[in-house]
Design a protein around this motif. Structure first.
Motif, short mmCIF file in Angstrom:
data_model
loop_
_atom_site.label_atom_id
_atom_site.label_comp_id
_atom_site.label_asym_id
_atom_site.label_seq_id
_atom_site.Cartn_x
_atom_site.Cartn_y
_atom_site.Cartn_z
N GLU A 173 -2.86 -6.44 -0.94
CA GLU A 173 -3.18 -5.36 -0.02
C GLU A 173 -4.17 -5.78 1.05
O GLU A 173 -4.38 -5.06 2.02
CB GLU A 173 -3.69 -4.14 -0.78
N HIS A 178 -4.07 -6.53 -11.70
CA HIS A 178 -4.57 -5.70 -10.60
C HIS A 178 -5.21 -6.56 -9.51
O HIS A 178 -5.18 -6.20 -8.34
CB HIS A 178 -5.55 -4.64 -11.12
N ILE A 224 -2.53 -7.48 -6.97
CA ILE A 224 -2.20 -6.35 -6.09
C ILE A 224 -3.31 -6.16 -5.06
O ILE A 224 -3.03 -5.97 -3.87
CB ILE A 224 -1.97 -5.05 -6.89
N PHE A 241 -0.24 0.57 -10.57
CA PHE A 241 0.83 -0.09 -9.83
C PHE A 241 1.07 -1.50 -10.36
O PHE A 241 2.21 -1.94 -10.50
CB PHE A 241 0.50 -0.10 -8.34
N ILE A 288 -4.59 0.89 -8.33
CA ILE A 288 -4.11 -0.49 -8.28
C ILE A 288 -3.69 -0.94 -9.67
O ILE A 288 -2.67 -1.62 -9.84
CB ILE A 288 -5.20 -1.42 -7.68
N ARG A 339 0.84 -1.21 0.00
CA ARG A 339 0.00 0.00 0.00
C ARG A 339 0.86 1.26 0.00
O ARG A 339 0.58 2.22 -0.71
CB ARG A 339 -0.95 0.00 1.20
N ARG A 373 -1.14 6.05 -6.61
CA ARG A 373 -1.43 5.39 -7.88
C ARG A 373 -2.60 4.43 -7.74
O ARG A 373 -2.81 3.86 -6.67
CB ARG A 373 -0.21 4.60 -8.37
N ARG A 431 2.49 1.71 -3.45
CA ARG A 431 1.50 2.13 -4.47
C ARG A 431 1.18 3.60 -4.31
O ARG A 431 1.04 4.32 -5.29
CB ARG A 431 0.24 1.28 -4.34
#
Length: 114
Positions: A40, A33, A36, A25, A22, A14, A20, A17
């Protein structure tokens, strides 16, 4: 990965990132995504592969071993930002004005990137 390590990993992702999305990133890391998003969420059952932990470590300015040590023993090692600040602080008395200017330009360029 233990639950406390998972929480620290989620926090690291987090923080990296930042502002930005998801998707943005994920594109930087060359991942989906959904991965990611799962990372998180410390409750997720999706665990990162070693090569992806290494990517996160590199983005933090750490080696894989340093990052894993941070996850396992968060109080033992300062994060990469704190280490960088200590290095700059220790070198400040011997840095020339042009070197200080260069550091400030790099930071300004990075802020523009965010």
């Amino acid at each position: 990965m233990k639950s406390n390590e998972r929480e620290k990993f989620a926090e690291a992702v987090r923080q990296l990132r930042g502002k930005r999305s998801i998707r943005e990133f994920a594109k930087i890391l060359g991942l989906s995504h959904a991965i990611i998003r799962a990372w998180e969420n410390p409750e997720s059952s999706v665990y990162p592969e070693k090569k992806n932990i290494e990517k996160i470590a590199v983005l933090r300015g750490e080696t894989y071993s340093e990052f894993m040590s941070h996850l396992e023993n968060p109080g033992e090692l300062p994060d990469s930002f704190e280490r960088l600040l200590l290095q700059v602080q220790n070198q400040a008395p011997v840095l020339s004005p042009s070197q200080i200017s260069k550091i400030l330009r790099i930071l300004a360029d990075y802020l523009d990137f965010l």
